[in-house]
Enzyme design. Sequence first.
Site, PDB file in Angstrom:
ATOM      1  N   HIS A  91     -10.067  -1.083  -6.649  1.00 45.97           N
ATOM      2  CA  HIS A  91     -11.481  -1.389  -6.458  1.00 45.97           C
ATOM      3  C   HIS A  91     -12.102  -0.205  -5.747  1.00 45.97           C
ATOM      4  O   HIS A  91     -11.470   0.443  -4.930  1.00 45.97           O
ATOM      5  CB  HIS A  91     -11.669  -2.645  -5.615  1.00 45.97           C
ATOM      6  CG  HIS A  91     -11.005  -3.846  -6.207  1.00 45.97           C
ATOM      7  ND1 HIS A  91     -11.533  -4.544  -7.252  1.00 45.97           N
ATOM      8  CD2 HIS A  91      -9.831  -4.450  -5.911  1.00 45.97           C
ATOM      9  CE1 HIS A  91     -10.733  -5.546  -7.566  1.00 45.97           C
ATOM     10  NE2 HIS A  91      -9.693  -5.501  -6.771  1.00 45.97           N
ATOM     11  N   ASN A  94      -0.626   2.620  -6.207  1.00 49.00           N
ATOM     12  CA  ASN A  94      -1.880   1.875  -6.295  1.00 49.00           C
ATOM     13  C   ASN A  94      -2.488   1.787  -4.899  1.00 49.00           C
ATOM     14  O   ASN A  94      -1.764   1.542  -3.925  1.00 49.00           O
ATOM     15  CB  ASN A  94      -1.648   0.441  -6.745  1.00 49.00           C
ATOM     16  CG  ASN A  94      -1.242   0.308  -8.184  1.00 49.00           C
ATOM     17  OD1 ASN A  94      -0.780   1.251  -8.799  1.00 49.00           O
ATOM     18  ND2 ASN A  94      -1.411  -0.880  -8.733  1.00 49.00           N
ATOM     19  N   ALA A 109      -2.773  -5.979   3.127  1.00 50.42           N
ATOM     20  CA  ALA A 109      -4.182  -5.784   3.446  1.00 50.42           C
ATOM     21  C   ALA A 109      -4.404  -5.765   4.953  1.00 50.42           C
ATOM     22  O   ALA A 109      -3.735  -6.482   5.704  1.00 50.42           O
ATOM     23  CB  ALA A 109      -5.007  -6.897   2.808  1.00 50.42           C
TER      24      ALA A 109
END
Length: 184
Positions: A89, A106, A153
Amino acid sequence: MTVFKLITSDYKKYKKYGGHFFAIVFFTQGFWAIFQYRIANGIYRKVHIPLVRPVLLLLCLFWQKMIEVTTGISIPASVQIGHSFYIGHFGGIILNGKAVIGNNCNISQGVTIGVSGLENRRGVPIIGNNVYIGANAIVAGKITIADNVLIGACSLINTDVATNSVMLGVPAIMISDKGAEGYI
């Protein structure tokens, strides 16, 4: 690998995640950023003609800033990134110019890979192959992230990370040894 092969490997990775040519090339901001980076890095590494190199690098810097303003992704030409790089994103992604990122990695939105530390511990991370870095994670300092690592995260990584680790928290701790398989 040549610049064309690197761009092709990045495109194939985006295609693997379900995109098609038109959407990837015209609507995927992460691909725009990595495309611009590949061209700029190719010039940074391969062009050594005295008057041509600075002009081309200056043009690439303007292009980088345009991409940075448009997408919120900052990837300097001097970063070292392996093949098949994927930005999940767009927005808030900052890579230090001395960062090293391996193959098939990634990263998600809000990721910072930067400088940190004092004296002989001051530096920039070296990130291995097959590493997934989750949204809003920070990887900073003179550290090494081994292969097949998953960084959760909102985690802060400021120490070395072993192969196949799953890291989570602030500061991050290893919560599993299952690695990034399935995330990449």
